[in-house]
Design a protein around this motif. Structure first.
Motif, PDB file in Angstrom:
ATOM      1  N   LEU A 117     -22.675 -52.748  -5.334  1.00 15.41           N
ATOM      2  CA  LEU A 117     -24.066 -52.431  -5.678  1.00 15.41           C
ATOM      3  C   LEU A 117     -24.836 -52.144  -4.389  1.00 15.41           C
ATOM      4  O   LEU A 117     -25.102 -53.048  -3.595  1.00 15.41           O
ATOM      5  CB  LEU A 117     -24.699 -53.603  -6.426  1.00 15.41           C
ATOM      6  CG  LEU A 117     -23.916 -54.126  -7.641  1.00 15.41           C
ATOM      7  CD1 LEU A 117     -24.576 -55.380  -8.194  1.00 15.41           C
ATOM      8  CD2 LEU A 117     -23.812 -53.069  -8.719  1.00 15.41           C
ATOM      9  N   LEU A 118     -25.179 -50.878  -4.182  1.00 19.93           N
ATOM     10  CA  LEU A 118     -25.901 -50.472  -2.983  1.00 19.93           C
ATOM     11  C   LEU A 118     -27.400 -50.463  -3.254  1.00 19.93           C
ATOM     12  O   LEU A 118     -27.841 -50.110  -4.351  1.00 19.93           O
ATOM     13  CB  LEU A 118     -25.468 -49.064  -2.561  1.00 19.93           C
ATOM     14  CG  LEU A 118     -23.974 -48.812  -2.362  1.00 19.93           C
ATOM     15  CD1 LEU A 118     -23.728 -47.343  -2.012  1.00 19.93           C
ATOM     16  CD2 LEU A 118     -23.397 -49.726  -1.294  1.00 19.93           C
ATOM     17  N   HIS A 119     -28.175 -50.836  -2.248  1.00 21.90           N
ATOM     18  CA  HIS A 119     -29.630 -50.713  -2.395  1.00 21.90           C
ATOM     19  C   HIS A 119     -30.291 -50.639  -1.033  1.00 21.90           C
ATOM     20  O   HIS A 119     -29.744 -51.081  -0.019  1.00 21.90           O
ATOM     21  CB  HIS A 119     -30.220 -51.885  -3.200  1.00 21.90           C
ATOM     22  CG  HIS A 119     -30.201 -53.207  -2.489  1.00 21.90           C
ATOM     23  ND1 HIS A 119     -31.104 -53.537  -1.498  1.00 21.90           N
ATOM     24  CD2 HIS A 119     -29.396 -54.294  -2.630  1.00 21.90           C
ATOM     25  CE1 HIS A 119     -30.858 -54.761  -1.062  1.00 21.90           C
ATOM     26  NE2 HIS A 119     -29.822 -55.244  -1.728  1.00 21.90           N
ATOM     27  N   VAL A 120     -31.504 -50.053  -1.006  1.00 21.43           N
ATOM     28  CA  VAL A 120     -32.375 -50.113   0.163  1.00 21.43           C
ATOM     29  C   VAL A 120     -33.435 -51.172  -0.113  1.00 21.43           C
ATOM     30  O   VAL A 120     -33.341 -51.921  -1.089  1.00 21.43           O
ATOM     31  CB  VAL A 120     -32.989 -48.734   0.479  1.00 21.43           C
ATOM     32  CG1 VAL A 120     -31.901 -47.753   0.885  1.00 21.43           C
ATOM     33  CG2 VAL A 120     -33.799 -48.192  -0.701  1.00 21.43           C
ATOM     34  N   ALA A 179     -35.582 -52.866  -6.695  1.00 22.99           N
ATOM     35  CA  ALA A 179     -34.147 -52.609  -6.595  1.00 22.99           C
ATOM     36  C   ALA A 179     -33.404 -53.825  -6.061  1.00 22.99           C
ATOM     37  O   ALA A 179     -32.304 -54.153  -6.531  1.00 22.99           O
ATOM     38  CB  ALA A 179     -33.895 -51.398  -5.701  1.00 22.99           C
ATOM     39  N   VAL A 180     -33.994 -54.501  -5.079  1.00 20.57           N
ATOM     40  CA  VAL A 180     -33.363 -55.697  -4.518  1.00 20.57           C
ATOM     41  C   VAL A 180     -33.197 -56.763  -5.594  1.00 20.57           C
ATOM     42  O   VAL A 180     -32.113 -57.340  -5.775  1.00 20.57           O
ATOM     43  CB  VAL A 180     -34.186 -56.238  -3.332  1.00 20.57           C
ATOM     44  CG1 VAL A 180     -33.619 -57.574  -2.851  1.00 20.57           C
ATOM     45  CG2 VAL A 180     -34.194 -55.234  -2.175  1.00 20.57           C
ATOM     46  N   ALA A 181     -34.268 -57.047  -6.316  1.00 22.64           N
ATOM     47  CA  ALA A 181     -34.226 -58.093  -7.335  1.00 22.64           C
ATOM     48  C   ALA A 181     -33.282 -57.724  -8.475  1.00 22.64           C
ATOM     49  O   ALA A 181     -32.490 -58.558  -8.941  1.00 22.64           O
ATOM     50  CB  ALA A 181     -35.632 -58.342  -7.870  1.00 22.64           C
ATOM     51  N   GLN A 182     -33.351 -56.490  -8.924  1.00 20.06           N
ATOM     52  CA  GLN A 182     -32.497 -56.076 -10.034  1.00 20.06           C
ATOM     53  C   GLN A 182     -31.022 -56.063  -9.631  1.00 20.06           C
ATOM     54  O   GLN A 182     -30.149 -56.429 -10.431  1.00 20.06           O
ATOM     55  CB  GLN A 182     -32.928 -54.686 -10.517  1.00 20.06           C
ATOM     56  CG  GLN A 182     -34.253 -54.672 -11.241  1.00 20.06           C
ATOM     57  CD  GLN A 182     -34.091 -54.682 -12.750  1.00 20.06           C
ATOM     58  OE1 GLN A 182     -33.092 -54.235 -13.284  1.00 20.06           O
ATOM     59  NE2 GLN A 182     -35.091 -55.193 -13.446  1.00 20.06           N
ATOM     60  N   THR A 183     -30.743 -55.656  -8.411  1.00 22.03           N
ATOM     61  CA  THR A 183     -29.354 -55.639  -7.940  1.00 22.03           C
ATOM     62  C   THR A 183     -28.794 -57.049  -7.859  1.00 22.03           C
ATOM     63  O   THR A 183     -27.651 -57.306  -8.275  1.00 22.03           O
ATOM     64  CB  THR A 183     -29.273 -54.958  -6.566  1.00 22.03           C
ATOM     65  OG1 THR A 183     -29.693 -53.591  -6.699  1.00 22.03           O
ATOM     66  CG2 THR A 183     -27.863 -54.992  -6.011  1.00 22.03           C
ATOM     67  N   LYS A 184     -29.567 -57.973  -7.329  1.00 17.81           N
ATOM     68  CA  LYS A 184     -29.119 -59.362  -7.205  1.00 17.81           C
ATOM     69  C   LYS A 184     -28.818 -59.952  -8.582  1.00 17.81           C
ATOM     70  O   LYS A 184     -27.779 -60.612  -8.776  1.00 17.81           O
ATOM     71  CB  LYS A 184     -30.178 -60.192  -6.490  1.00 17.81           C
ATOM     72  CG  LYS A 184     -29.809 -61.652  -6.267  1.00 17.81           C
ATOM     73  CD  LYS A 184     -30.889 -62.347  -5.448  1.00 17.81           C
ATOM     74  CE  LYS A 184     -30.525 -63.802  -5.146  1.00 17.81           C
ATOM     75  NZ  LYS A 184     -30.554 -64.637  -6.372  1.00 17.81           N
ATOM     76  N   ALA A 185     -29.696 -59.713  -9.541  1.00 13.33           N
ATOM     77  CA  ALA A 185     -29.491 -60.258 -10.883  1.00 13.33           C
ATOM     78  C   ALA A 185     -28.264 -59.657 -11.551  1.00 13.33           C
ATOM     79  O   ALA A 185     -27.497 -60.360 -12.229  1.00 13.33           O
ATOM     80  CB  ALA A 185     -30.733 -60.010 -11.739  1.00 13.33           C
ATOM     81  N   LEU A 186     -28.034 -58.352 -11.354  1.00 10.51           N
ATOM     82  CA  LEU A 186     -26.851 -57.721 -11.935  1.00 10.51           C
ATOM     83  C   LEU A 186     -25.582 -58.270 -11.293  1.00 10.51           C
ATOM     84  O   LEU A 186     -24.603 -58.559 -12.003  1.00 10.51           O
ATOM     85  CB  LEU A 186     -26.919 -56.206 -11.755  1.00 10.51           C
ATOM     86  CG  LEU A 186     -25.685 -55.428 -12.230  1.00 10.51           C
ATOM     87  CD1 LEU A 186     -25.385 -55.691 -13.704  1.00 10.51           C
ATOM     88  CD2 LEU A 186     -25.862 -53.925 -11.973  1.00 10.51           C
ATOM     89  N   ALA A 187     -25.585 -58.436  -9.981  1.00  8.44           N
ATOM     90  CA  ALA A 187     -24.399 -58.977  -9.308  1.00  8.44           C
ATOM     91  C   ALA A 187     -24.058 -60.364  -9.834  1.00  8.44           C
ATOM     92  O   ALA A 187     -22.885 -60.678 -10.093  1.00  8.44           O
ATOM     93  CB  ALA A 187     -24.632 -59.018  -7.801  1.00  8.44           C
ATOM     94  N   GLU A 188     -25.065 -61.186 -10.006  1.00  8.65           N
ATOM     95  CA  GLU A 188     -24.821 -62.546 -10.497  1.00  8.65           C
ATOM     96  C   GLU A 188     -24.273 -62.514 -11.923  1.00  8.65           C
ATOM     97  O   GLU A 188     -23.360 -63.271 -12.262  1.00  8.65           O
ATOM     98  CB  GLU A 188     -26.118 -63.355 -10.432  1.00  8.65           C
ATOM     99  CG  GLU A 188     -26.556 -63.650  -9.005  1.00  8.65           C
ATOM    100  CD  GLU A 188     -27.947 -64.278  -8.930  1.00  8.65           C
ATOM    101  OE1 GLU A 188     -28.639 -64.297  -9.982  1.00  8.65           O
ATOM    102  OE2 GLU A 188     -28.343 -64.726  -7.840  1.00  8.65           O
TER     103      GLU A 188
END
Length: 346
Positions: free
Chosen positions: A280-283, A288-297
């Protein structure tokens, strides 16, 4: 607003208003929202020479949403031009009867079993193109790594639904894999990737197996998924907390029914089974940071390997840059992507 930003928006306006977009002769692709077209025409008219002198002086009078739309299109056009200059011409394949159900495919010369990386463009689910959103260096970079690279078009909102878009992603993949031997592709080594709205779509296909099953595939046919700077993995959460300028786009794409929003949320569909590996890539965009972290978890709880790649870049500029520059050797995300692809694809 600095001179560079003004010039970029003026160039974007010239590019879109000098084309059939203003007359709404093109479907999907680069079409501006009606409200933004109306703003520009009211402010400066539609004559090219008039726009050239008017927009740099009056750009601050456009709404923020309209300025963002113009910057987005100009960045996409610049990226597409670079891609065409660095990679040989692709072969274009139709995977359905609609004109937007098409893909461009690059395969390393002489390859008999190249791993496949399939890319899904962004554009708010309502615009974008396989021609302009592949990023500047990805086709040539993928070829140099020994990978086949496909960039797909898909049907667009509002004429079609997000569910149909996810189905198009699966159908495009199935079309290529059914012809893998003749195309020189190894159907057992596959990664899906996409930027922005495309990141959402590949994450959805990687967490809700129904789309793959409709075309005779399953998660066993995908080795990994690499969503790039998405911010709508939890649709309802993003609609509540995300940028207000995107509210109309989200409602148009996902509607207001909580059950439908949940069904279209990769984070909420990430209970096992899922595709086996995610990068999961993000700037540095807060949503985007919050959504990426939640998806990874959520993916990790579901048993998938989920890694996060966090890179510099803020706002729309950073969001566009990670798409445009991914594949350039000196861009920080490129070696991270390369190492992950090598691990996943062998």
């Amino acid at each position: 607003m600095n001179t560079t930003a003004k010039a970029l928006i003026a160039a974007g306006a010239l590019a879109v208003l000098a084309s059939p977009i203003l007359a709404q002769q093109r479907r999907g692709g680069d079409r501006l929202p009606q409200s933004c077209r109306a703003e520009i025409v009211k402010l400066c008219g539609s004559d090219r020479s008039q726009l050239r002198s008017c927009l740099p002086e009056k750009v601050s009078e456009l709404s923020e949403g309209c300025r963002t739309e113009l910057r987005s299109r100009m960045e996409g056009r610049r990226g597409g031009a670079r891609a065409g200059a660095k990679a040989p011409a692709p072969q274009t394949l139709a995977y359905g009867s609609d004109s937007l159900q098409a893909l461009d495919l690059w395969v390393p010369q002489g390859a008999k079993s190249a791993p496949l990386v399939l890319y899904v463009h962004g554009g708010g689910w309502k615009r974008g193109s396989k021609n302009s959103a592949t990023g500047g260096s990805m086709p040539a970079h993928m070829l140099a790594q020994g990978y086949a690279f496909a960039s797909i078009d898909y049907r667009l909102v509002p004429r079609n639904t997000v569910e149909e878009q996810a189905s198009d992603v699966a159908a495009a993949l199935a079309h290529v894999l059914k012809r893998a031997d003749s195309l020189g592709i190894d159907r057992s080594r596959v990664v899906l990737t996409g930027h922005s709205a495309g990141a959402h779509l590949v994450a959805l296909v990687g967490t809700d197996e129904r789309y793959l099953k409709k075309v005779g595939l399953s998660f066993a046919d995908i080795d990994g998924v690499m969503p790039n700077d998405g911010a709508a993995y939890d649709v309802a959460g993003q609609m509540s907390a995300g940028p207000k300028m995107m509210a109309e786009t989200y409602v148009q794409a996902f509607g207001t029914d909580p059950a439908r929003q949940k069904a279209l949320s990769p984070t909420l569909q990430a209970a096992a089974p899922n595709a086996p590996a995610f990068l999961l890539l993000h700037v540095q965009r807060p949503d985007a940071v919050a959504q990426t972290k939640a998806l990874a978890e959520a993916l990790q709880r579901g048993g998938s390997q989920a890694e996060i790649g966090s890179f510099p870049g803020e706002g729309l500029r950073g969001h566009m840059e990670i798409n445009r520059k991914l594949g350039e050797p000196d861009y920080p995300a490129t070696p991270v992507m390369d190492a992950w692809l090598k691990k996943v694809l062998g």
